[in-house]
Design a protein around this motif. Structure first.
Motif, mmCIF file in Angstrom:
data_model
loop_
_atom_site.group_PDB
_atom_site.id
_atom_site.type_symbol
_atom_site.label_atom_id
_atom_site.label_comp_id
_atom_site.label_asym_id
_atom_site.label_seq_id
_atom_site.Cartn_x
_atom_site.Cartn_y
_atom_site.Cartn_z
ATOM 1 N N ARG A 191 0.837 -1.260 -0.114
ATOM 2 C CA ARG A 191 -0.154 -0.049 0.061
ATOM 3 C C ARG A 191 0.897 1.372 0.012
ATOM 4 N N LEU A 192 0.234 2.380 -0.030
ATOM 5 C CA LEU A 192 0.947 3.754 -0.135
ATOM 6 C C LEU A 192 1.385 3.851 1.289
ATOM 7 N N GLY A 193 2.702 4.431 1.416
ATOM 8 C CA GLY A 193 3.131 4.449 2.902
ATOM 9 C C GLY A 193 4.006 3.410 3.082
ATOM 10 N N CYS A 194 4.213 2.317 2.375
ATOM 11 C CA CYS A 194 5.365 1.227 2.380
ATOM 12 C C CYS A 194 6.614 2.108 1.628
ATOM 13 N N MET A 195 7.470 1.637 2.408
ATOM 14 C CA MET A 195 8.965 2.520 1.903
ATOM 15 C C MET A 195 10.239 1.655 2.557
ATOM 16 N N THR A 196 11.147 1.848 2.046
ATOM 17 C CA THR A 196 12.532 1.296 2.592
ATOM 18 C C THR A 196 13.167 2.609 3.150
ATOM 19 N N GLY A 223 0.096 -0.027 -10.353
ATOM 20 C CA GLY A 223 0.375 1.119 -9.446
ATOM 21 C C GLY A 223 1.536 1.892 -9.829
ATOM 22 N N ALA A 224 2.333 2.519 -8.825
ATOM 23 C CA ALA A 224 3.521 3.142 -9.143
ATOM 24 C C ALA A 224 4.399 3.128 -8.267
ATOM 25 N N LEU A 225 5.747 3.284 -8.215
ATOM 26 C CA LEU A 225 6.857 3.297 -7.356
ATOM 27 C C LEU A 225 7.607 4.658 -7.472
ATOM 28 N N GLU A 226 8.112 5.113 -6.364
ATOM 29 C CA GLU A 226 9.127 6.145 -6.485
ATOM 30 C C GLU A 226 10.439 5.554 -6.088
ATOM 31 N N GLY A 227 11.459 5.907 -7.042
ATOM 32 C CA GLY A 227 12.704 5.403 -6.553
ATOM 33 C C GLY A 227 13.640 6.644 -6.331
ATOM 34 N N TRP A 228 14.588 6.390 -5.293
ATOM 35 C CA TRP A 228 15.353 7.698 -4.945
ATOM 36 C C TRP A 228 16.886 6.910 -4.971
ATOM 37 N N CYS A 229 17.629 7.724 -5.569
ATOM 38 C CA CYS A 229 19.164 7.283 -5.767
ATOM 39 C C CYS A 229 20.093 8.330 -5.694
ATOM 40 N N VAL A 254 8.026 5.782 -11.382
ATOM 41 C CA VAL A 254 7.742 4.904 -12.407
ATOM 42 C C VAL A 254 6.261 4.159 -12.167
ATOM 43 N N GLN A 255 5.572 3.917 -13.219
ATOM 44 C CA GLN A 255 4.366 3.585 -13.088
ATOM 45 C C GLN A 255 4.107 2.329 -13.790
ATOM 46 N N ALA A 256 2.881 1.678 -13.737
ATOM 47 C CA ALA A 256 2.555 0.158 -14.238
ATOM 48 C C ALA A 256 3.192 0.203 -15.936
ATOM 49 N N ALA A 286 4.042 4.694 -4.253
ATOM 50 C CA ALA A 286 3.700 6.058 -4.766
ATOM 51 C C ALA A 286 2.016 6.204 -5.095
ATOM 52 N N SER A 287 1.644 5.316 -5.062
ATOM 53 C CA SER A 287 0.101 5.091 -5.505
ATOM 54 C C SER A 287 -0.868 4.329 -4.489
#
Length: 170
Positions: free
Chosen positions: A48-53, A70-76, A83-85, A102-103
């Protein structure tokens, strides 16, 4: 030394795999390194939205996320990418990174190369008695005692936690 060649074909029926709650991500290891001669592994996750590392660094593994829904947000190292489906995010080895859902929810594969890091999920998650497509856990903070276990397993895999997630909470 890991044998990077395997002569056996692999077929996986995901419905027979254990489901793990790993930091509020439903997780299952689809293809462990033993099936690929150690060259890569594939992990499937939903959350779900709110899960992160947290911010972390792998000494040897890259992670490539294939977003199915859905979508993820990557940070580097300070740069963020949404990035979306249907798209892919690659986070290279040796670079500080993190990611988050991120969704409302997301479903994705994580291809880890080389293999070995996939052992982290069953070692630090908890098995759940539900189907992979069942109800998603509600995200919450990692208890301090769990953080110590996570760090110990990560260190044994050549990975280190570097700090809090670089994303806003909520």
């Amino acid at each position: 030394m890991t044998n990077l060649v395997t002569s056996e074909a692999a077929h996986v029926d995901p419905s027979n795999l254990p489901v793990i709650d790993h930091l509020d991500f439903l997780t299952r290891v689809l293809l462990p390194g033993e099936a690929t001669g150690g060259s890569f592994s594939v992990v499937e996750q939903r959350a779900r939205l709110g899960c992160m590392t947290p911010r972390h660094l792998h000494g040897r593994e890259s992670e490539t996320f294939i977003v199915l829904d859905g979508a993820l947000e990557g940070w580097c190292e300070g740069d963020t990418t949404l990035v979306q489906a249907g798209t892919v995010l690659h986070l290279p080895a040796g670079r500080e990174h993190a990611f988050r859902v991120a969704s409302g929810s997301a479903h994705f594969y994580n291809v880890i190369s080389p293999a070995g890091f996939e052992t982290f999920f069953p070692a630090t998650g908890r098995p759940v008695v539900q189907t992979f497509d069942g109800e998603l856990p509600v995200p919450g903070p990692v208890p301090p005692e769990a953080a110590a276990v996570l760090q110990g397993v990560l260190a044994s895999l050549g990975c280190e936690l570097l700090g809090m997630p670089p994303f806003p909470v909520g």
